[in-house]
Design an enzyme around this catalytic site. Sequence first.
Site, PDB file in Angstrom:
ATOM      1  N   GLY A   1      30.480 -23.063 -13.478  1.00  0.00           N
ATOM      2  CA  GLY A   1      29.783 -22.791 -13.156  1.00  0.00           C
ATOM      3  C   GLY A   1      29.385 -25.335 -12.637  1.00  0.00           C
ATOM      4  N   ASP A   2      30.362 -25.102 -13.120  1.00  0.00           N
ATOM      5  CA  ASP A   2      31.050 -26.828 -13.311  1.00  0.00           C
ATOM      6  C   ASP A   2      31.094 -27.452 -11.472  1.00  0.00           C
ATOM      7  OD1 ASP A   2      29.417 -27.646 -16.042  1.00  0.00           O
ATOM      8  OD2 ASP A   2      32.012 -27.302 -16.909  1.00  0.00           O
TER       9      ASP A   2
ATOM     10  N   SER B   1      16.299 -32.419 -10.883  1.00  0.00           N
ATOM     11  CA  SER B   1      17.748 -32.645 -12.129  1.00  0.00           C
ATOM     12  C   SER B   1      18.626 -32.514 -10.603  1.00  0.00           C
ATOM     13  CB  SER B   1      17.674 -30.862 -12.548  1.00  0.00           C
ATOM     14  OG  SER B   1      19.131 -31.704 -12.831  1.00  0.00           O
TER      15      SER B   1
ATOM     16  N   TYR C   1      18.628 -22.467 -14.428  1.00  0.00           N
ATOM     17  CA  TYR C   1      17.810 -23.887 -14.505  1.00  0.00           C
ATOM     18  C   TYR C   1      17.983 -25.362 -13.682  1.00  0.00           C
ATOM     19  CZ  TYR C   1      17.338 -29.091 -16.443  1.00  0.00           C
ATOM     20  OH  TYR C   1      17.170 -30.132 -16.305  1.00  0.00           O
TER      21      TYR C   1
ATOM     22  N   LYS D   1      14.233 -25.926 -11.144  1.00  0.00           N
ATOM     23  CA  LYS D   1      13.617 -27.561 -11.091  1.00  0.00           C
ATOM     24  C   LYS D   1      13.252 -27.391  -9.846  1.00  0.00           C
ATOM     25  CE  LYS D   1      13.822 -29.556 -14.714  1.00  0.00           C
ATOM     26  NZ  LYS D   1      12.699 -30.628 -15.653  1.00  0.00           N
TER      27      LYS D   1
END
Length: 327
Positions: free
Chosen positions: A284-285, A117, A141, A145
């Site tokens: 977190g964006d 990702s 997340y 990854k």
Amino acid sequence: MTILVTGGAGYVGSHTVRAMLEAGYQVVVADNLSTGFRAAVPAACRFYEGDIRDAAFLARLFEQENIDGVIHFAAFSQVGESGKLPLRYYDNNVSGTRVLLEQMTAHDVGTIVFSSSAAVYGEPEQIPIEETAALDPTNCYGETKRVMERMMCWTAAATGLRYAALRYFNACGAHPDGSLGEAHFPETHLIPLVLQVANGQRSEISVFGSDYPTPDGTCIRDYVHVCDLAQAHILALEYLLRGGESTAFNLGSGQGFSVREVIEEARRVTGHAIPAVEKARRSGDPARLVASSEKAQSTLGWRPRYSALSTILQTAWNWHRSHPMGF
Ligand code: UFG
């Protein structure tokens, strides 16, 4: 050639399985159906319902099938949930991958294409993002990854395994024939939520933050069609099978669109007013995420065909209109 697809009942997995069957591969799907759908798996596949953390389940599968390579999707993928339940993500994503790699090693399967990702990068220092950018995830997340990629790297050094990590940007769209598409419960992604408004399932779309340092103040993302992602998995598999070195590839369209631009295009495609309400930023964006996919284009010969925003929204709209409750 027989390929095991873990998580083949999920969103990107099911589109990839379909493309692989069309390309002439034998496909074996393993999925625990925790977030995937049995109905998304074509009858032409051999389907094993089970969990990749279950070593005995995987050992049985590898003994029964003559597996030549693996495409690994099985993982949790909700950024918000990963912050609340980090250990659940380490367990499913990291431990699941560990068991899979152990079983691949034990059964002499040495090729894996892995669903990674853009979340591995975190807040980018440069746009467009290249594969050499620092890996500094800002959510759990993305961290799982990153760890999964590193686990493959060390296993490759020790065993000769070869892997390709495909770092997707914003996966979206649906199969052009209308039979496969996105179905998440709960849904958190922008495009399906916008289309649920057009479909009368929601009254409005929230715009998370309108004070970002972007031309219209909303976040910019790189939206890439799921069928283009599916094709990239096949190209990456073929690259490894012809002896290509282990590496990572970004997969994006190379073009960024703001939240407002996505909503505007959805209004055009659906003919619905789609009321939008400005809300606070979602934590977190990053303001802007856009991929450089030059490496996938030059090394794999990947050519996105469906990733124009209008095609993404049109195919997704066909799916959501005909499958408002998913499968
Ligand atoms: N957004 C809204 N309103 C909504 C939902 C989303 O304004 O109701 C905004 C988000 O704030 C973001 C953009 O729309 O700016 C896209 O959000 P998505 O949730 O659709 O996708 P993300 O960019 O957050 O996440 C994607 C992948 C993740 C991956 C991440 C990498 O879905 O798997 O990119 O940063 F981890």
